[in-house]
Design a protein around this motif. Sequence first.
Motif: not given
Length: 440
Positions: A289, A409-414, A416-418, A421
């Motif tokens: 993560s 940043s891209t990894w974090t957004v994807r 936690y969206r998956k 949240g």
Amino acid sequence: MPPRSKSQSQSKPRAAGPQDYDPTTQFLYVPHTVTFLLAGLVALAYFSHPLNPPQRPENPVDAAQTAYFNAKTGIWALVLVFLGYSVVQGPSTKMVRPHPAFWKLVHGMTVCYLLFWVYMLFQNVDDARLFLRHMYPELGVDLDERSYGGNCALILPNGGGINWPVIKATIFDEFVVAHTLGWWGKALIIRDNVMLWIISISFELMELTFQHWLPNFNECWWDSWLLDVAICNAIGIVTGMWTVRYFKSKQYNWRGISEQPNLVAKARRGLLQFTPYSYQDFRWETFSSPKRCLQCFFPAVIILLFEVNHFFLKYELWVPPTNPLNTIRLSFLFLLALPGIKEYYEFIDSGDTDLFRKVGTFAWLGMAVAFIETLATIKFGHGLFPQPWPKHVLVAWGTVAIVFLIVFSTWTVRFYRKEGGGGMGGGGQRRQTRAKTRRS
């Protein structure tokens, strides 16, 4: 008060006391605090001569030498008294081999080392160099740093064949074995291939970054990436992880010395006291993560600070590589890191979401020492490195920073969206499950 039932009395495990140890060595695990106090007071009274104090010499030179000797002796006595207090009254740790008092001593030494750098932080570089002469009089002399990148040609020009003199001088360098042993020790501390290789490659990048300042970092490409990374680091990591797997899979049977059948068995059991009581596996899960990734990068940064500070402080304070201070520092940091990394791993693996929860004593001290050493490195290096940053270094690290920010940043957004949240993520849920299992 009514007596407790049998089930109630068995609900809480009883702490191990002296009566639980082997009768032969039971006395070693009794604190003896009063005896230690009396012995310490007798020793101080004997060496300080309170009843018959020596007179100050009339000769000014002898008086100055006597004052210097008394000041130096008093400082060492202060350190020894604090270390004695640490052994008897210091905080307990989970480390029990070879003896809990040993790790209390390491804790006391760490505090002394921390205070040493706090003192050095308030000196200028010239006074700091002179201060080290009190420990080793041969210090305080400007040194010529060795550069390993003066001749990097593997093939001599004009058909001269292989450049054997340079290759042999590099391979048979006196620090190659120490380099390999160092990575074996790091493997025993970190116990994870991914983390070890991240630190290994990162340090070589640190050498490329600062080689315009430190001649010691100016190495040939094949010295850095073939001899250091692909050979020395790899041998140290592979053998270290093999040692980790050996200790992990070993069946531990700690019968006391008195239970051993003969003298040879008793001697073997005595030597086993210097091996781990048990060995815990570290599952860092570096890329499980984004949060876990940052948590794993933090100890890697601390270790890199210790490594880079070693070379900068050695250069700034004029300490030659063969001076015992280098070996003492590295050995001491190894002892500090063994419980420190374990405490930090348990800190991030507990499943507790409180960022400001108490971290272990050794982990706290390790972080404090690393940052104070870094402050001293920056202060002592002021004005010693007039060379400007090479453009290619700035461009390379600028590119790395931009790419890292975009990818992370891209990894974090994807991620936690998956995960909806939730902020915990799959890796955090697995760690929380393991923590609950350990507590149950």
